[in-house]
Design a protein around this motif. Structure first.
Motif, PDB file in Angstrom:
ATOM      1  N   GLN A 109     -34.931  15.840 -11.473  1.00 24.54           N
ATOM      2  CA  GLN A 109     -36.135  15.511 -12.239  1.00 24.54           C
ATOM      3  C   GLN A 109     -36.351  13.997 -12.298  1.00 24.54           C
ATOM      4  O   GLN A 109     -37.490  13.522 -12.149  1.00 24.54           O
ATOM      5  CB  GLN A 109     -36.040  16.100 -13.647  1.00 24.54           C
ATOM      6  N   LYS A 110     -35.290  13.261 -12.476  1.00 23.62           N
ATOM      7  CA  LYS A 110     -35.425  11.797 -12.493  1.00 23.62           C
ATOM      8  C   LYS A 110     -35.931  11.283 -11.148  1.00 23.62           C
ATOM      9  O   LYS A 110     -36.827  10.423 -11.091  1.00 23.62           O
ATOM     10  CB  LYS A 110     -34.082  11.152 -12.837  1.00 23.62           C
ATOM     11  N   ALA A 111     -35.367  11.801 -10.055  1.00 23.87           N
ATOM     12  CA  ALA A 111     -35.735  11.330  -8.719  1.00 23.87           C
ATOM     13  C   ALA A 111     -37.168  11.713  -8.345  1.00 23.87           C
ATOM     14  O   ALA A 111     -37.856  10.965  -7.644  1.00 23.87           O
ATOM     15  CB  ALA A 111     -34.758  11.883  -7.686  1.00 23.87           C
ATOM     16  N   GLU A 112     -37.637  12.858  -8.818  1.00 23.21           N
ATOM     17  CA  GLU A 112     -38.964  13.335  -8.436  1.00 23.21           C
ATOM     18  C   GLU A 112     -40.065  12.859  -9.374  1.00 23.21           C
ATOM     19  O   GLU A 112     -41.155  12.490  -8.924  1.00 23.21           O
ATOM     20  CB  GLU A 112     -38.969  14.870  -8.385  1.00 23.21           C
ATOM     21  N   ILE A 113     -39.816  12.865 -10.665  1.00 24.57           N
ATOM     22  CA  ILE A 113     -40.880  12.641 -11.640  1.00 24.57           C
ATOM     23  C   ILE A 113     -41.140  11.165 -11.908  1.00 24.57           C
ATOM     24  O   ILE A 113     -42.297  10.720 -11.942  1.00 24.57           O
ATOM     25  CB  ILE A 113     -40.546  13.375 -12.951  1.00 24.57           C
ATOM     26  N   LEU A 114     -40.090  10.381 -12.086  1.00 22.77           N
ATOM     27  CA  LEU A 114     -40.282   8.990 -12.493  1.00 22.77           C
ATOM     28  C   LEU A 114     -41.065   8.167 -11.477  1.00 22.77           C
ATOM     29  O   LEU A 114     -41.990   7.428 -11.867  1.00 22.77           O
ATOM     30  CB  LEU A 114     -38.925   8.352 -12.810  1.00 22.77           C
ATOM     31  N   PRO A 115     -40.755   8.245 -10.158  1.00 23.67           N
ATOM     32  CA  PRO A 115     -41.557   7.464  -9.199  1.00 23.67           C
ATOM     33  C   PRO A 115     -43.024   7.873  -9.173  1.00 23.67           C
ATOM     34  O   PRO A 115     -43.908   7.021  -8.962  1.00 23.67           O
ATOM     35  CB  PRO A 115     -40.875   7.755  -7.859  1.00 23.67           C
ATOM     36  N   ARG A 116     -43.318   9.136  -9.390  1.00 21.48           N
ATOM     37  CA  ARG A 116     -44.706   9.601  -9.355  1.00 21.48           C
ATOM     38  C   ARG A 116     -45.481   9.147 -10.595  1.00 21.48           C
ATOM     39  O   ARG A 116     -46.708   8.980 -10.533  1.00 21.48           O
ATOM     40  CB  ARG A 116     -44.745  11.126  -9.215  1.00 21.48           C
ATOM     41  N   ILE A 117     -44.789   8.936 -11.704  1.00 23.13           N
ATOM     42  CA  ILE A 117     -45.443   8.342 -12.872  1.00 23.13           C
ATOM     43  C   ILE A 117     -45.848   6.904 -12.556  1.00 23.13           C
ATOM     44  O   ILE A 117     -46.970   6.468 -12.825  1.00 23.13           O
ATOM     45  CB  ILE A 117     -44.518   8.387 -14.098  1.00 23.13           C
ATOM     46  N   LEU A 118     -44.927   6.160 -11.956  1.00 22.41           N
ATOM     47  CA  LEU A 118     -45.202   4.758 -11.629  1.00 22.41           C
ATOM     48  C   LEU A 118     -46.323   4.612 -10.610  1.00 22.41           C
ATOM     49  O   LEU A 118     -47.195   3.746 -10.754  1.00 22.41           O
ATOM     50  CB  LEU A 118     -43.934   4.088 -11.086  1.00 22.41           C
ATOM     51  N   SER A 119     -46.317   5.433  -9.595  1.00 24.50           N
ATOM     52  CA  SER A 119     -47.304   5.308  -8.525  1.00 24.50           C
ATOM     53  C   SER A 119     -48.687   5.792  -8.933  1.00 24.50           C
ATOM     54  O   SER A 119     -49.686   5.473  -8.276  1.00 24.50           O
ATOM     55  CB  SER A 119     -46.849   6.092  -7.297  1.00 24.50           C
ATOM     56  N   GLY A 120     -48.755   6.558 -10.012  1.00 23.27           N
ATOM     57  CA  GLY A 120     -50.021   7.144 -10.426  1.00 23.27           C
ATOM     58  C   GLY A 120     -50.314   8.462  -9.746  1.00 23.27           C
ATOM     59  O   GLY A 120     -51.402   9.021  -9.922  1.00 23.27           O
ATOM     60  N   ALA A 121     -49.363   8.989  -8.971  1.00 26.14           N
ATOM     61  CA  ALA A 121     -49.565  10.274  -8.298  1.00 26.14           C
ATOM     62  C   ALA A 121     -49.737  11.406  -9.306  1.00 26.14           C
ATOM     63  O   ALA A 121     -50.436  12.379  -9.037  1.00 26.14           O
ATOM     64  CB  ALA A 121     -48.392  10.569  -7.365  1.00 26.14           C
ATOM     65  N   ASP A 122     -49.076  11.264 -10.465  1.00 30.52           N
ATOM     66  CA  ASP A 122     -49.202  12.276 -11.525  1.00 30.52           C
ATOM     67  C   ASP A 122     -49.771  11.637 -12.783  1.00 30.52           C
ATOM     68  O   ASP A 122     -49.362  10.540 -13.187  1.00 30.52           O
ATOM     69  CB  ASP A 122     -47.844  12.899 -11.861  1.00 30.52           C
ATOM     70  N   TRP A 123     -50.722  12.316 -13.384  1.00 27.44           N
ATOM     71  CA  TRP A 123     -51.279  11.925 -14.677  1.00 27.44           C
ATOM     72  C   TRP A 123     -50.858  13.004 -15.663  1.00 27.44           C
ATOM     73  O   TRP A 123     -51.254  14.148 -15.560  1.00 27.44           O
ATOM     74  CB  TRP A 123     -52.802  11.845 -14.591  1.00 27.44           C
ATOM     75  N   TRP A 124     -50.047  12.619 -16.661  1.00 28.02           N
ATOM     76  CA  TRP A 124     -49.497  13.564 -17.619  1.00 28.02           C
ATOM     77  C   TRP A 124     -50.297  13.587 -18.916  1.00 28.02           C
ATOM     78  O   TRP A 124     -50.860  12.576 -19.333  1.00 28.02           O
ATOM     79  CB  TRP A 124     -48.046  13.209 -17.943  1.00 28.02           C
ATOM     80  N   CYS A 125     -50.348  14.759 -19.539  1.00 24.17           N
ATOM     81  CA  CYS A 125     -50.877  14.882 -20.893  1.00 24.17           C
ATOM     82  C   CYS A 125     -49.848  15.637 -21.737  1.00 24.17           C
ATOM     83  O   CYS A 125     -48.861  16.157 -21.212  1.00 24.17           O
ATOM     84  CB  CYS A 125     -52.236  15.554 -20.919  1.00 24.17           C
ATOM     85  N   GLN A 126     -50.094  15.681 -23.045  1.00 24.94           N
ATOM     86  CA  GLN A 126     -49.102  16.197 -23.997  1.00 24.94           C
ATOM     87  C   GLN A 126     -49.560  17.512 -24.609  1.00 24.94           C
ATOM     88  O   GLN A 126     -50.651  17.591 -25.164  1.00 24.94           O
ATOM     89  CB  GLN A 126     -48.883  15.161 -25.109  1.00 24.94           C
ATOM     90  N   GLY A 127     -48.735  18.544 -24.509  1.00 27.48           N
ATOM     91  CA  GLY A 127     -49.036  19.844 -25.094  1.00 27.48           C
ATOM     92  C   GLY A 127     -48.134  20.124 -26.281  1.00 27.48           C
ATOM     93  O   GLY A 127     -47.124  20.845 -26.148  1.00 27.48           O
ATOM     94  N   TYR A 128     -48.462  19.550 -27.420  1.00 24.28           N
ATOM     95  CA  TYR A 128     -47.679  19.755 -28.649  1.00 24.28           C
ATOM     96  C   TYR A 128     -48.456  20.583 -29.668  1.00 24.28           C
ATOM     97  O   TYR A 128     -48.117  21.712 -29.965  1.00 24.28           O
ATOM     98  CB  TYR A 128     -47.304  18.397 -29.266  1.00 24.28           C
ATOM     99  N   SER A 129     -49.525  19.987 -30.237  1.00 23.87           N
ATOM    100  CA  SER A 129     -50.248  20.633 -31.339  1.00 23.87           C
ATOM    101  C   SER A 129     -50.912  21.933 -30.910  1.00 23.87           C
ATOM    102  O   SER A 129     -51.323  22.101 -29.759  1.00 23.87           O
ATOM    103  CB  SER A 129     -51.314  19.683 -31.886  1.00 23.87           C
ATOM    104  N   GLU A 130     -51.020  22.834 -31.884  1.00 22.14           N
ATOM    105  CA  GLU A 130     -51.718  24.107 -31.705  1.00 22.14           C
ATOM    106  C   GLU A 130     -52.564  24.368 -32.942  1.00 22.14           C
ATOM    107  O   GLU A 130     -52.337  23.751 -33.991  1.00 22.14           O
ATOM    108  CB  GLU A 130     -50.706  25.260 -31.538  1.00 22.14           C
TER     109      GLU A 130
END
Length: 395
Positions: A109-130
């Motif tokens: 997960q560290k190897a796959e996710i962190l570089p894609r956050i930096l590059s902008g390849a992935d845009w994340w949102c937060q699914g907490y509240s309901e």
């Protein structure tokens, strides 16, 4: 505790100011200054500029591509960012998920996710509240049932900020109903393109589309997308929220808003006199400024402690409460200073003789309405008071 900046920190402030002068696009500055909505392209462009400078993931360790800034450097940057009318970094990937993956994720997960956050390849949102599970997050009902190599998710999330732009969402889901509600929650990553994921916009009171509802209907997610262990989600959520609550205090926002309010009060006139010379207005302004100065000292105390001991403690709840109250007070006083000109639609001549309103003042009503939420999200101020009374006073 050291309350003054070192020569190195003052030099860092000069470096940040020079960077903003040289690299911050003028068209983005104008949008931020006038309170206009930034496009996804605007935010991605600014992220790319910061990443090229090595400042996007400014709190990440260098081994993951970060700048490894100290808490004081982060504080300096955020204050200067607000004063320069720079966009704030979309926090969900950089400041929320990134630290979670570093602390709880596995090597893949560290190897796959962190570089894609930096590059902008992935845009994340937060699914907490309901619906029915906001500040009382432990009562969430979105279920994730294990089915072989997958989890099947059903439920609903709400107030999902910038979810209309995201291709990924990190979620808290219920994986067990045994024991206390907090003990049956897990943290899982979901691709927004997965069949069964639906995003619906929520229009806010000032007319903007910033938040959304997200529905999950039989969404199959690989079990390898689980972060940490099953039913460890509450621990991860608390880790994440302690950082979020500190940033919600918005010291930089308040410093900038106070500066703008003073300028506005010197320009606005009531009965032929400057508004800032009105005793009642001046008293209200002074009260807010005193509270802000006290909060700045508290923030510096927390930063000094964080440099020695790592993650922020209960001070983050104090800052969240006081910071949001101060920001809302500044929004309210700015709106009052403008009077009828602060109406949501200032292009309309309300009395036939209204003076033109400067572009940077046209956003006060929208900002006032939008910022009613800041004392609620990230754990409402009432919940923060409960946390402090229990943890600090033993009540």
């Amino acid at each position: 505790m050291e309350l003054s900046f070192s020569p190195e920190e003052r030099a860092f402030r000069d470096d940040v100011r020079a960077f903003f002068t040289e690299k911050l696009p003028a068209e983005i500055v104008d949008k931020v200054r006038q309170g206009r909505e930034l496009t996804k392209a605007d935010m991605e462009h600014w992220h790319a500029i910061l990443n090229a400078r090595g400042w996007l993931a400014n709190t990440w360790p260098k081994e993951y591509g970060g700048a490894a800034w100290t808490p004081v450097q982060r504080h300096i940057y955020e204050e200067e960012s607000c004063m320069a009318n720079a966009p704030q970094v979309v926090p969900f990937g950089i400041y929320m998920l990134g630290p979670v993956i570093m602390a709880f994720g596995n090597d893949r997960q560290k190897a796959e996710i962190l570089p894609r956050i930096l590059s902008g390849a992935d845009w994340w949102c937060q699914g907490y509240s309901e619906p029915g599970a906001g500040s009382d997050l432990a009562s969430l009902k979105t279920r994730a049932v294990r089915d072989g190599a997958h989890y099947v998710i059903n439920g609903q999330k709400t107030w999902t900020t910038l979810g209309q732009h995201a291709n990924k969402i990190f979620c808290l889901v219920r994986t067990s109903t045994d024991g206390k509600p907090q003990q049956g929650i897990s943290f899982i990553l979901v691709d927004m393109d997965t069949p069964g994921v639906e995003v619906r916009p929520i229009r806010l009171i000032e007319g903007g589309h910033e938040v959304n509802e997200v529905f999950f209907t039989d969404v199959r997610v690989p079990a390898e997308n689980l972060v940490g262990e099953e039913n460890q989600g509450w621990t991860i959520a608390k880790f994440l929220l302690s950082h979020e609550r500190t940033s919600i205090a918005g010291v930089g926002y308040s410093v900038k808003a106070l500066d703008q309010l003073k300028t506005l009060a010197k320009r606005q006139r009531r009965s032929g006199k400057r508004l800032i010379d009105n005793p009642l207005f001046a008293a209200r302004l002074s009260e807010i400024e005193i509270d802000l100065e006290a909060m700045k000292i508290t923030n510096l105390r927390m930063l000094s402690n964080a440099q020695k001991n790592g993650a922020p403690g209960l001070e983050s709840s104090i800052l969240k409460i006081k910071g949001t109250v101060i920001r809302q007070a500044l929004n309210d006083l700015s709106r009052r200073a403008l009077g009828p000109a602060a109406a949501p639609f200032p292009s309309e001549d309300l009395d036939g003789n209204a003076a033109p309103v400067p572009a940077e003042d046209r956003c006060h009503a929208a900002t006032y309405f939008n910022n009613r939420k800041i004392s609620i999200y990230g754990g409402s101020n009432e919940i923060q008071k409960n946390i402090l009374s229990k943890a600090m006073l033993g009540l």
